[in-house]
Write an enzyme that holds these catalytic residues in place. Sequence first.
Site, PDB file in Angstrom:
ATOM      1  N   HIS A   1      -3.116  16.967 -25.390  1.00 25.61           N
ATOM      2  CA  HIS A   1      -3.127  15.527 -25.119  1.00 25.61           C
ATOM      3  C   HIS A   1      -4.427  14.833 -25.527  1.00 25.61           C
ATOM      4  O   HIS A   1      -4.436  13.615 -25.675  1.00 25.61           O
ATOM      5  CB  HIS A   1      -2.863  15.253 -23.632  1.00 25.61           C
ATOM      6  CG  HIS A   1      -1.423  15.438 -23.230  1.00 25.61           C
ATOM      7  ND1 HIS A   1      -0.714  16.595 -23.471  1.00 25.61           N
ATOM      8  CD2 HIS A   1      -0.549  14.600 -22.615  1.00 25.61           C
ATOM      9  CE1 HIS A   1       0.522  16.468 -23.002  1.00 25.61           C
ATOM     10  NE2 HIS A   1       0.655  15.263 -22.483  1.00 25.61           N
TER      11      HIS A   1
ATOM     12  N   ARG B   1       0.812  -1.227   0.000  1.00 29.76           N
ATOM     13  CA  ARG B   1       0.000   0.000   0.000  1.00 29.76           C
ATOM     14  C   ARG B   1       0.841   1.272   0.000  1.00 29.76           C
ATOM     15  O   ARG B   1       0.413   2.321   0.474  1.00 29.76           O
ATOM     16  CB  ARG B   1      -0.974   0.016   1.177  1.00 29.76           C
ATOM     17  CG  ARG B   1      -1.927  -1.161   1.158  1.00 29.76           C
ATOM     18  CD  ARG B   1      -3.173  -0.906   1.958  1.00 29.76           C
ATOM     19  NE  ARG B   1      -4.030  -2.073   1.898  1.00 29.76           N
ATOM     20  CZ  ARG B   1      -3.984  -3.090   2.766  1.00 29.76           C
ATOM     21  NH1 ARG B   1      -3.135  -3.045   3.772  1.00 29.76           N
ATOM     22  NH2 ARG B   1      -4.785  -4.109   2.632  1.00 29.76           N
TER      23      ARG B   1
ATOM     24  N   LYS C   1       1.947  11.206 -11.107  1.00 21.97           N
ATOM     25  CA  LYS C   1       0.988  10.394 -11.862  1.00 21.97           C
ATOM     26  C   LYS C   1       1.685   9.105 -12.261  1.00 21.97           C
ATOM     27  O   LYS C   1       2.771   9.139 -12.855  1.00 21.97           O
ATOM     28  CB  LYS C   1       0.524  11.130 -13.118  1.00 21.97           C
ATOM     29  CG  LYS C   1      -0.555  12.142 -12.849  1.00 21.97           C
ATOM     30  CD  LYS C   1      -1.156  12.620 -14.162  1.00 21.97           C
ATOM     31  CE  LYS C   1      -2.205  13.676 -13.934  1.00 21.97           C
ATOM     32  NZ  LYS C   1      -2.694  14.258 -15.192  1.00 21.97           N
TER      33      LYS C   1
ATOM     34  N   HIS D   1       4.331   9.547 -28.172  1.00 22.24           N
ATOM     35  CA  HIS D   1       3.577  10.485 -27.327  1.00 22.24           C
ATOM     36  C   HIS D   1       3.891  11.961 -27.647  1.00 22.24           C
ATOM     37  O   HIS D   1       2.986  12.751 -27.938  1.00 22.24           O
ATOM     38  CB  HIS D   1       3.862  10.167 -25.858  1.00 22.24           C
ATOM     39  CG  HIS D   1       3.150  11.070 -24.913  1.00 22.24           C
ATOM     40  ND1 HIS D   1       1.785  11.012 -24.731  1.00 22.24           N
ATOM     41  CD2 HIS D   1       3.594  12.074 -24.124  1.00 22.24           C
ATOM     42  CE1 HIS D   1       1.428  11.947 -23.860  1.00 22.24           C
ATOM     43  NE2 HIS D   1       2.502  12.602 -23.472  1.00 22.24           N
TER      44      HIS D   1
ATOM     45  N   GLU E   1       6.718  17.889 -25.542  1.00 18.50           N
ATOM     46  CA  GLU E   1       6.309  18.313 -24.189  1.00 18.50           C
ATOM     47  C   GLU E   1       6.924  19.667 -23.835  1.00 18.50           C
ATOM     48  O   GLU E   1       6.308  20.485 -23.152  1.00 18.50           O
ATOM     49  CB  GLU E   1       6.717  17.265 -23.144  1.00 18.50           C
ATOM     50  CG  GLU E   1       5.936  15.965 -23.207  1.00 18.50           C
ATOM     51  CD  GLU E   1       4.476  16.081 -22.747  1.00 18.50           C
ATOM     52  OE1 GLU E   1       4.086  17.127 -22.203  1.00 18.50           O
ATOM     53  OE2 GLU E   1       3.725  15.104 -22.965  1.00 18.50           O
TER      54      GLU E   1
ATOM     55  N   GLU F   1      -5.333  17.106  -9.658  1.00 19.03           N
ATOM     56  CA  GLU F   1      -5.982  17.557 -10.893  1.00 19.03           C
ATOM     57  C   GLU F   1      -7.487  17.755 -10.745  1.00 19.03           C
ATOM     58  O   GLU F   1      -8.285  17.155 -11.458  1.00 19.03           O
ATOM     59  CB  GLU F   1      -5.675  16.572 -12.035  1.00 19.03           C
ATOM     60  CG  GLU F   1      -5.947  17.223 -13.390  1.00 19.03           C
ATOM     61  CD  GLU F   1      -5.490  16.392 -14.560  1.00 19.03           C
ATOM     62  OE1 GLU F   1      -4.331  15.937 -14.554  1.00 19.03           O
ATOM     63  OE2 GLU F   1      -6.276  16.210 -15.482  1.00 19.03           O
TER      64      GLU F   1
ATOM     65  N   HIS G   1      -3.525  11.681 -27.395  1.00 18.60           N
ATOM     66  CA  HIS G   1      -3.768  10.291 -26.965  1.00 18.60           C
ATOM     67  C   HIS G   1      -4.563   9.532 -28.022  1.00 18.60           C
ATOM     68  O   HIS G   1      -4.290   8.356 -28.296  1.00 18.60           O
ATOM     69  CB  HIS G   1      -4.508  10.268 -25.633  1.00 18.60           C
ATOM     70  CG  HIS G   1      -3.622  10.552 -24.450  1.00 18.60           C
ATOM     71  ND1 HIS G   1      -4.112  10.845 -23.205  1.00 18.60           N
ATOM     72  CD2 HIS G   1      -2.275  10.582 -24.321  1.00 18.60           C
ATOM     73  CE1 HIS G   1      -3.098  11.047 -22.361  1.00 18.60           C
ATOM     74  NE2 HIS G   1      -1.979  10.901 -23.024  1.00 18.60           N
TER      75      HIS G   1
ATOM     76  N   LYS H   1       6.081  22.946 -14.005  1.00 15.61           N
ATOM     77  CA  LYS H   1       5.232  21.799 -13.649  1.00 15.61           C
ATOM     78  C   LYS H   1       5.116  21.680 -12.125  1.00 15.61           C
ATOM     79  O   LYS H   1       4.021  21.423 -11.598  1.00 15.61           O
ATOM     80  CB  LYS H   1       5.780  20.501 -14.255  1.00 15.61           C
ATOM     81  CG  LYS H   1       4.927  19.318 -13.831  1.00 15.61           C
ATOM     82  CD  LYS H   1       4.935  18.139 -14.725  1.00 15.61           C
ATOM     83  CE  LYS H   1       3.928  17.096 -14.189  1.00 15.61           C
ATOM     84  NZ  LYS H   1       3.852  15.899 -14.992  1.00 15.61           N
TER      85      LYS H   1
ATOM     86  N   ARG I   1      -4.248  21.766 -12.848  1.00  9.59           N
ATOM     87  CA  ARG I   1      -3.301  20.760 -13.362  1.00  9.59           C
ATOM     88  C   ARG I   1      -3.708  20.253 -14.743  1.00  9.59           C
ATOM     89  O   ARG I   1      -2.863  19.791 -15.510  1.00  9.59           O
ATOM     90  CB  ARG I   1      -3.157  19.590 -12.378  1.00  9.59           C
ATOM     91  CG  ARG I   1      -2.099  18.595 -12.846  1.00  9.59           C
ATOM     92  CD  ARG I   1      -1.668  17.625 -11.781  1.00  9.59           C
ATOM     93  NE  ARG I   1      -0.695  16.700 -12.338  1.00  9.59           N
ATOM     94  CZ  ARG I   1       0.045  15.880 -11.628  1.00  9.59           C
ATOM     95  NH1 ARG I   1      -0.062  15.861 -10.336  1.00  9.59           N
ATOM     96  NH2 ARG I   1       0.905  15.077 -12.211  1.00  9.59           N
TER      97      ARG I   1
HETATM   98  N1  GLY Z   1       1.523  14.750 -17.576  1.00  9.83           N
HETATM   99  C1  GLY Z   1       0.488  15.546 -17.069  1.00  9.83           C
HETATM  100  C2  GLY Z   1       0.500  15.660 -15.571  1.00  9.83           C
HETATM  101  O1  GLY Z   1       1.419  15.209 -14.930  1.00  9.83           O
HETATM  102  O2  GLY Z   1      -0.422  16.191 -15.024  1.00  9.83           O
END
Ligand code: GLY
Length: 338
Positions: free
Chosen positions: A225, A112, A134, A241, A176, A214, A229, A204, A218
């Site tokens: 994307h 966990r 993420k 990507h 990116e 998010e 995607h 970032k 965010r």
């Molecule tokens: N790659 C987008 C984020 O980390 O929110």
Amino acid sequence: MSRQQVTVQLGVRSYPVIIGSGVRIELNSVLPATARRAVIVTQQSIPLLVETDIPQTTVVIGEGEQHKTLATIEHVLREFARAGLNRNDVVVGVGGGLVTDVAGFAAASWHRGTPVVHVPTSLVGMIDAAIGGKTGVNLPEGKNLVGAFWQPHAVLCDTDALATLSERELRCGYGEMAKYHFLTGDDLLSMDRTARIARCIQIKADIVANDEREVGVRAMLNYGHTLGHALEIATGFEIAHGESVAIGMLFAAHLARVLERIDDARVDYHKRVISGAYGLSTALPQDCRSEDLMSLMLSDKKALRGLTFVLDGPNGVELVADVSPAAVTQALSRMEVR
Ligand code: GLY
């Protein structure tokens, strides 16, 4: 040789991102003090070897997006079990975004939650994937549909790894990197490479610090994307990507223009940055049908209220829901096809 450091400010879960040539040798100093064992998750082709001062085992995962699966997670977790890893120990992800997403998700799930340190070796990994917590894998139904937010303990961006990247891998990173021009308006091109990487990471880090999960701002990190995607899936990942994001950002600019959120000069600015400065193609592949792209975009994670895009506009880049299919079709028709 410049060494830079950015902190992702998340209270007790804050962590350093160290950027520069040779910084991988700092690995021991950023491991959690409790760690008695490390499992390194990497791929055969990754040229960066990392050494810890504690007993370490290495798990090699497959190359290519087709390995970003729950089966790979199971394989990695069973290797953790064989290594006798416990939740005071540490996982170290060494590789591109695929590796750090898999290593991070496996670490998030193991007992966990076990600490993870990332050593991203691709430009995409350094300025995006390894930062912000993420983690996850794909399902046949879509990209990154299964995962967890799991912040790393530290991130080491050793810029020596960039010399080993192919031109195409670098190009993916530029997709990116171009994104950060539109999020901030910063003159990134005037900076040297390490400073530019550090600035992208700082941008970032600030966004993540404001909205870790998010629920708001965010989402702007997903600029380009939604179509990106969809293109990756529609082409069976033949378009990588960063390349897809580049096409997706010009599409987003056209869509914002169709919706009268921006003017022609701003669309031209997108072209100048994406194609002019970074040399990325912005043309749609000929064999992608609009209907297929549309249905893939409707199954995007962000599409909670109809077709949803991150779009430029008078308030900057933000999430826009319930976009009409007609506007999307019009914007797609403004794209070059190759
Ligand atoms: N790659 C987008 C984020 O980390 O929110």
